[in-house]
Design a protein around this motif. Structure first.
Motif, short mmCIF file in Angstrom:
data_model
loop_
_atom_site.label_atom_id
_atom_site.label_comp_id
_atom_site.label_asym_id
_atom_site.label_seq_id
_atom_site.Cartn_x
_atom_site.Cartn_y
_atom_site.Cartn_z
N MET A 14 0.85 -1.20 0.00
CA MET A 14 0.00 0.00 0.00
C MET A 14 0.88 1.25 0.00
O MET A 14 1.84 1.34 0.74
N THR A 15 0.57 2.20 -0.84
CA THR A 15 1.39 3.40 -0.92
C THR A 15 1.04 4.33 0.24
O THR A 15 0.00 4.19 0.89
N SER A 16 1.94 5.28 0.46
CA SER A 16 1.68 6.21 1.55
C SER A 16 0.74 7.31 1.07
O SER A 16 0.62 7.57 -0.13
N ALA A 17 0.11 7.95 2.05
CA ALA A 17 -0.87 8.99 1.72
C ALA A 17 -0.17 10.15 1.05
O ALA A 17 0.96 10.49 1.40
N LEU A 18 -0.83 10.75 0.08
CA LEU A 18 -0.23 11.93 -0.54
C LEU A 18 -0.99 13.20 -0.24
O LEU A 18 -0.60 14.28 -0.67
N GLY A 19 -2.08 13.07 0.50
CA GLY A 19 -2.80 14.27 0.84
C GLY A 19 -3.82 14.02 1.94
O GLY A 19 -3.99 12.88 2.40
N ARG A 20 -4.46 15.09 2.35
CA ARG A 20 -5.51 14.98 3.36
C ARG A 20 -6.72 15.79 2.92
O ARG A 20 -6.58 16.90 2.39
N VAL A 21 -7.87 15.21 3.15
CA VAL A 21 -9.10 15.93 2.82
C VAL A 21 -9.26 17.08 3.80
O VAL A 21 -9.00 16.93 5.00
N VAL A 22 -9.64 18.23 3.30
CA VAL A 22 -9.95 19.37 4.17
C VAL A 22 -11.29 19.95 3.74
O VAL A 22 -11.67 19.86 2.58
N ALA A 23 -11.97 20.53 4.69
CA ALA A 23 -13.24 21.18 4.38
C ALA A 23 -13.43 22.30 5.37
O ALA A 23 -13.10 22.17 6.55
N THR A 24 -13.90 23.41 4.89
CA THR A 24 -14.21 24.53 5.78
C THR A 24 -15.65 24.94 5.52
O THR A 24 -16.29 24.46 4.57
N GLU A 25 -16.13 25.82 6.37
CA GLU A 25 -17.52 26.25 6.20
C GLU A 25 -17.69 26.96 4.86
O GLU A 25 -18.71 26.82 4.20
N ARG A 26 -16.66 27.69 4.48
CA ARG A 26 -16.75 28.42 3.21
C ARG A 26 -16.50 27.52 2.02
O ARG A 26 -16.91 27.81 0.91
N LYS A 27 -15.78 26.43 2.24
CA LYS A 27 -15.47 25.53 1.15
C LYS A 27 -15.73 24.10 1.62
O LYS A 27 -14.79 23.33 1.86
N PRO A 28 -17.00 23.76 1.79
CA PRO A 28 -17.30 22.43 2.34
C PRO A 28 -17.20 21.35 1.27
O PRO A 28 -17.19 21.63 0.07
N ASN A 29 -17.11 20.13 1.72
CA ASN A 29 -17.18 18.99 0.80
C ASN A 29 -18.64 18.64 0.55
O ASN A 29 -19.50 18.89 1.40
N THR A 30 -18.92 18.07 -0.59
CA THR A 30 -20.28 17.65 -0.93
C THR A 30 -20.21 16.21 -1.40
O THR A 30 -19.12 15.64 -1.50
N PRO A 31 -21.36 15.59 -1.69
CA PRO A 31 -21.29 14.21 -2.22
C PRO A 31 -20.61 14.14 -3.59
O PRO A 31 -20.24 13.07 -4.04
N HIS A 32 -20.47 15.27 -4.27
CA HIS A 32 -19.91 15.21 -5.61
C HIS A 32 -18.56 15.91 -5.74
O HIS A 32 -17.95 15.89 -6.79
N GLU A 33 -18.09 16.52 -4.66
CA GLU A 33 -16.85 17.28 -4.77
C GLU A 33 -16.17 17.34 -3.41
O GLU A 33 -16.84 17.42 -2.38
N PHE A 34 -14.85 17.29 -3.39
CA PHE A 34 -14.11 17.46 -2.14
C PHE A 34 -12.78 18.15 -2.39
O PHE A 34 -12.36 18.30 -3.54
N HIS A 35 -12.16 18.55 -1.29
CA HIS A 35 -10.91 19.29 -1.38
C HIS A 35 -9.84 18.57 -0.57
O HIS A 35 -10.13 17.97 0.46
N PHE A 36 -8.62 18.64 -1.03
CA PHE A 36 -7.53 18.06 -0.25
C PHE A 36 -6.24 18.81 -0.55
O PHE A 36 -6.10 19.46 -1.58
N TRP A 37 -5.32 18.71 0.39
CA TRP A 37 -4.02 19.35 0.17
C TRP A 37 -2.97 18.27 0.06
O TRP A 37 -3.15 17.14 0.54
N THR A 38 -1.85 18.63 -0.55
CA THR A 38 -0.76 17.68 -0.72
C THR A 38 0.56 18.37 -0.42
O THR A 38 0.61 19.59 -0.27
N ALA A 39 1.59 17.56 -0.39
CA ALA A 39 2.94 18.13 -0.32
C ALA A 39 3.22 18.87 -1.62
O ALA A 39 2.59 18.60 -2.64
N LEU A 40 4.19 19.77 -1.55
CA LEU A 40 4.47 20.58 -2.74
C LEU A 40 5.02 19.73 -3.88
O LEU A 40 4.86 20.06 -5.04
#
Lengths: 331, 649
Positions: free
Chosen positions: B1-27
């Motif tokens: 299994m590979t290591s994680a390359l990012g983490r899901v993040v969600a804020t009130e202004r930019k929430p996740n939905t059933p059809h879209e999500f946000h995540f950050w990664t290393a540079l």
């Protein structure tokens, strides 16, 4: 003392209140939002403190050779900062219940990017500061989550008045001591294990191991105490960007003696006289004076990028701002 | 299994939905627009840890800098100094991903927080729902390309049931000209289709209309295949070889000497066939060639009358001096002449309810066809056609119309597709599934302009073809300018590099700005795919086709120049009998007209006789060569009669 009210109790406040209710069922605490107290802005009265010069016979200014941007270097391998938050959760029977959160951590520079020092994880500590004597109990309660610190007695062990503001001040004093202690532990570990200098936000005289290490460089931004005599003030205020003062020795009761000097890192033209002025502390070693210019250049080099929007950006190194933001994120 | 390359993040202004999500990664993470990722949730839902698959559709990067002015101030307005800062500002790579699939699929919830992983090949199969049609024993996958991101290489399959029917069908390709994307993609896809189309689904063939240049003229010739492409072929399970069975069809030039195709090099003529039609073939599709504004109901009625009452029948009428059997344009013209002459002689204005003006107009228009479509339409009715009824499995039939006039192109297109449709309806084409490839759909099925026969036919194929096994692979530069029902009925859409003006049209509004930017900068060999099983467009790379590219082919096999009639006949007959010489052709044809020679050649090519020479000669009328008259032998005169002989006369 400045206070602000949150929109509701945060997770740690709620946990503390739950803990209090279980430990002191007979006292009434509401779930009202906690009041966050800033660090006392005027803890010490402004003053001048005479010092012993270890460079020059008279307090003087020393211009540093200006280097082009491409040649700027810095020997700092890490940046240490600490943070504290004091929240008054409730006043049952007028007795303040204070939750203190302190944190500290070191951010290392690797290939021009700042990352968390891997040798010691950043630390976050939460403690409840309670005047147990006024809460009807003397036992020290503790849980896995909270350490309780009794604020019923002063530093010498004498009892304190029940004045709520006095009790809060006592709690804040203890929180600040805790933060300094935590920062010192990080600085000591760095000095024991690393080989590059550490940029410390604040003085280095609180710990003997740090104050005598050649790797610790403390950079102080606040100038409630100015270490010079009246006659030297014009020289200090006239320091231009890239100029430093003579080196002097700073000694204080319960603290270690260190070598120190002032450095103007930004032009104060049109600003107050302390604008862009920092005081630097290093170990009071025989070679201290010979290191001063190099360290000054390092500190100057760390003034870019800017630490805006922090209000203290004129004196703050970007590495320290990064460490502050990091601690804010984790605490 | 590979290591994680990012983490899901969600804020009130930019929430996740059933059809879209946000995540950050290393540079330095390998994530980019089009990367497929997997999110592993942390909280089980109904006893199952949710897994969410998404594709990156947007990316953001920013630092802790609050305003650009702070950076200017920090470097005293000197950009050159800015690069020397000892510390880089804290920076983020924040991505937005569109959800491809959630497991479990119910209850459909907003994407939870969790770690983000680069999708590996099995993840890609699940994310694109390919697992539903790549099952052992029920595999209907047709490889379209390889999805690449980070270290992942995954084959992307189309579902044959949704590409060739019966569930859905048709494929449409859009891309700018000049990057060989459209033609190359179709050539590659046909190779893949012929290799992977499941045997149990029956036979398959393709008819490709070569509408410009030498694009499709060398499908049976090997092309250059780079090592990188060879690896792709291996991964995709297709042999990097040209098509085994290809047949070419092209009309003659207007002069009729040679075939009107760039594939006229003698070395390649073995599978090039003439495409010629007579009156019968053309009259069925006369309306393709006749201007609808010009030909009214009265003219239509006369054309119908000719089609039903005159064509191929012995036609008698009191107006005519003889019985006419109309089988060619020449016969038809003779028939018209007689009808008009008869009307003139009777000084009549109408014949069988058809007004003389209508008759003249229809004669003019129909007679004109053989001129406008010279080379395709023959005056004398010889027919050389596609092998309707004898189509072979895994064979490409290329109809080269690149050098023809628009009318002739339309006629060819309309008739061939109609015939294909008729045969597929009767299930007697020879194959069960047929792919028709048409490029320049902007021209044949434009979104605006007058309705015409070709567009109606394309609409009909796109709407009903899949029930017959008639599948349209179409291509164009500007999808927005093609009739909506044609592209709308294409279950699979493929996009190569796109023109930015085209991307600004409303049809692309559903794509994120980043996806549109990627489309505008796609490399050769990269495609964006939309397919019914994929909830979001997917980017893939396909190998360079293993057939000779048009430009290269044209250089290696230069087209034969249209020389003399003898040379043209010689080249044509030599395909059937290599022993034939130019001298023999010259001797054999010396006495005949150009028309007769061409007619004999065409008949010979069509019949492909064993004894080519004999057959060719048998096509000519008998001509006894003129001979020098011999001097009459002088016969000795008998003795003359006396002048006074009373019995003499």
């Amino acid at each position: 003392m400045i206070g602000s009210r949150n929109s509701g109790p945060d997770l740690s406040s709620r946990a503390a209140l739950t803990f209090l209710k279980s430990e002191f069922p007979d006292i009434s605490v509401s779930d009202a939002p906690a009041v966050v107290l800033e660090r006392p802005a005027a803890a010490d009265p402004p003053r001048l403190s005479a010092v012993e010069l270890i460079e020059h016979k008279k307090f003087s200014s020393v211009p540093l050779v200006a280097e082009p941007a491409a040649n700027r270097t810095s020997g700092f391998g890490g940046f240490l900062d600490g943070a504290q938050k004091v929240q008054v959760l409730a006043y049952p029977k007028g007795v303040p219940i204070v939750l203190g959160t302190v944190s500290a951590g070191i951010r290392c520079r690797v290939e021009r990017r700042l990352i968390t020092w891997k040798e010691r994880d950043p630390a976050v500590e939460r403690k409840l500061y309670l005047p147990l004597a006024f809460l009807g109990g003397t036992r020290l309660a503790s849980s896995e989550r909270f350490e309780v610190v009794d604020t019923s007695a002063d530093r010498e062990g004498a009892g304190v008045d029940a004045h709520p503001l006095g009790l809060v001040d006592r709690a804040m004093q203890l929180v600040q001591e805790n933060r300094e202690s935590l920062e010192n532990r990080f600085a000591e570990d760095w000095c024991d294990t690393e080989g590059t200098p550490l940029f410390i936000d604040g003085g280095i005289s609180g710990s003997a191991r740090v104050a005598t290490s050649g790797l610790a460089v403390g950079v102080i931004k606040s100038h409630r105490t100015l270490y010079l005599e009246d006659s030297a003030l014009p020289t200090l205020f006239a320091l231009k960007k890239g100029e430093r003062s003579s080196v002097f020795r700073v000694s204080a009761r319960s603290r270690r003696t260190v070598a120190s000097w002032y450095l103007r890192i930004r032009s104060a033209a049109g600003q107050d006289p302390l604008w862009g002025l920092v005081r630097i502390e290093i170990a009071d070693s025989p070679d201290a004076v010979s290191r001063v210019d190099e360290i000054s250049r390092w500190v100057l080099a760390e003034s870019s990028p800017l630490s805006l929007p922090d209000g203290r950006w004129d004196k703050m190194a970007y590495g320290i701002r990064d460490a502050e933001e990091f601690l804010r994120a984790i605490s | 299994m590979t290591s994680a390359l990012g983490r899901v993040v969600a804020t009130e202004r930019k929430p996740n939905t059933p059809h879209e999500f946000h995540f950050w990664t290393a540079l330095d993470s390998p994530v980019g627009i089009g990367t497929i990722v997997r999110v592993d949730g942390t909280q089980p839902i109904e006893g199952q840890i949710p897994r969410i698959y998404g594709i990156v559709v947007e990316g953001f990067s920013y630092t802790d800098l609050q305003t650009p002015m702070h950076d200017v101030l920090g470097h005293d307005g000197s950009p050159s100094d800015a690069g020397y800062a000892l510390t880089e500002r804290a920076e983020i790579r924040l991505y937005t991903a569109a959800v491809l699939r959630q497991i479990p699929e119910e209850p459909l919830q907003p994407v939870p927080m969790g770690q983000v992983f680069l999708a590996e090949e099995p993840d890609v199969q699940i994310a694109l729902r390919m697992d539903t049609y790549l099952r052992e024993g029920a595999n209907t996958g047709i490889p379209i390309g390889v999805y690449r991101a980070g270290g992942t290489e995954a084959t992307v399959y189309l579902d044959a049931d949704f590409l060739l029917g019966p569930e859905a069908a048709h494929l449409n390709i859009t891309g700018v000209s000049g990057l060989a994307t459209k033609t190359s993609a179709v050539e590659w896809l046909l190779s893949s289709l012929f290799t992977h189309f499941p045997e149990e689904k029956g036979s398959i063939a393709a008819v490709c209309f070569n509408v410009k240049g030498p694009d499709l003229c060398y499908l049976d010739q090997p092309g250059r295949v780079e090592d990188s492409d060879r690896k792709l072929y291996e991964k995709l399970g297709v042999k990097p070889e040209p098509f085994e069975k290809v047949q070419y069809f092209a009309p003659y030039t207007a002069k009729g000497f040679t075939l009107n195709t760039l594939r006229s090099n003698p070395a390649l003529m073995h599978n090039v066939n003439a495409l010629t039609w007579g009156l019968r073939e053309v009259l069925q599709y006369a309306e393709v060639l006749l201007n609808r504004d010009d030909v009214d109901a009265k003219a239509d009625a006369l054309i119908d009358f000719i089609r039903e009452q005159v064509l191929d029948k012995q036609f008698d009428d009191p107006l005519l001096t003889r019985t006419h059997t109309v089988q060619s344009f020449a016969d038809l013209d003779a028939w018209f002449r007689e009808v008009l002459r008869g009307l003139e002689q009777k000084d009549d204005q109408s014949w069988r309810t058809h007004h003389v003006a209508t008759i003249r107009k229809v004669r003019n228009r129909l007679s004109n066809i053989s001129t406008r479509c010279a080379g395709l339409v023959t005056d004398f009715g010889e027919v050389s056609d596609l092998p309707f009824g004898e189509f072979e499995d895994r064979t490409v039939y290329v109809v080269d119309v690149a050098n023809l006039e628009e009318d002739a192109q339309d006629l060819i297109f309309a008739r061939i597709v109609s015939k294909l449709r008729e045969h597929l309806e009767r299930r007697d084409l020879g194959v069960k599934h047929l792919v028709v490839f048409v490029d320049e759909l902007n021209k044949y099925a434009p979104s605006d302009g007058l309705d015409n026969y070709v567009r109606k036919m394309l609409l009909d194929i796109s709407e009903r073809g899949r029930y017959l096994g008639l599948v349209l692979f179409s291509a164009q530069q500007f999808r927005s300018q093609v009739h909506r029902r044609v592209v709308g009925n294409s279950s699979t859409s493929v996009f190569g590099r796109m023109d930015s003006d085209e991307l600004a049209t409303p049809g692309y509004a559903t794509l994120s700005p980043a996806t549109r930017t990627k489309l505008a900068t796609l490399d050769k060999g990269q495609l964006m795919i939309r397919h019914p099983h994929f909830t979001q467009p997917i980017f893939v790379r396909f190998p360079r086709p293993s057939v000779m590219q048009g430009r290269e082919g044209a250089e290696k096999f230069p087209a034969a120049r249209e020389g003399s009639l003898d040379a043209a006949v010689f080249r044509a007959l030599r395909q059937l009998d290599p022993d034939i010489t130019l001298n023999w052709v010259q001797d054999a044809t010396a006495l005949y007209t150009e028309q007769e020679v061409l007619k004999a050649r065409n008949a010979t090519l069509l019949a492909k006789p064993k004894d080519v020479r004999a057959f060719f000669l048998s096509q000519f009328r008998r001509i006894i060569p003129a001979q020098q008259a011999h001097e009459r032998p002088v016969v000795a005169a008998i003795k003359g009669l006396p002048l006074d002989d009373p019995y003499g006369f």
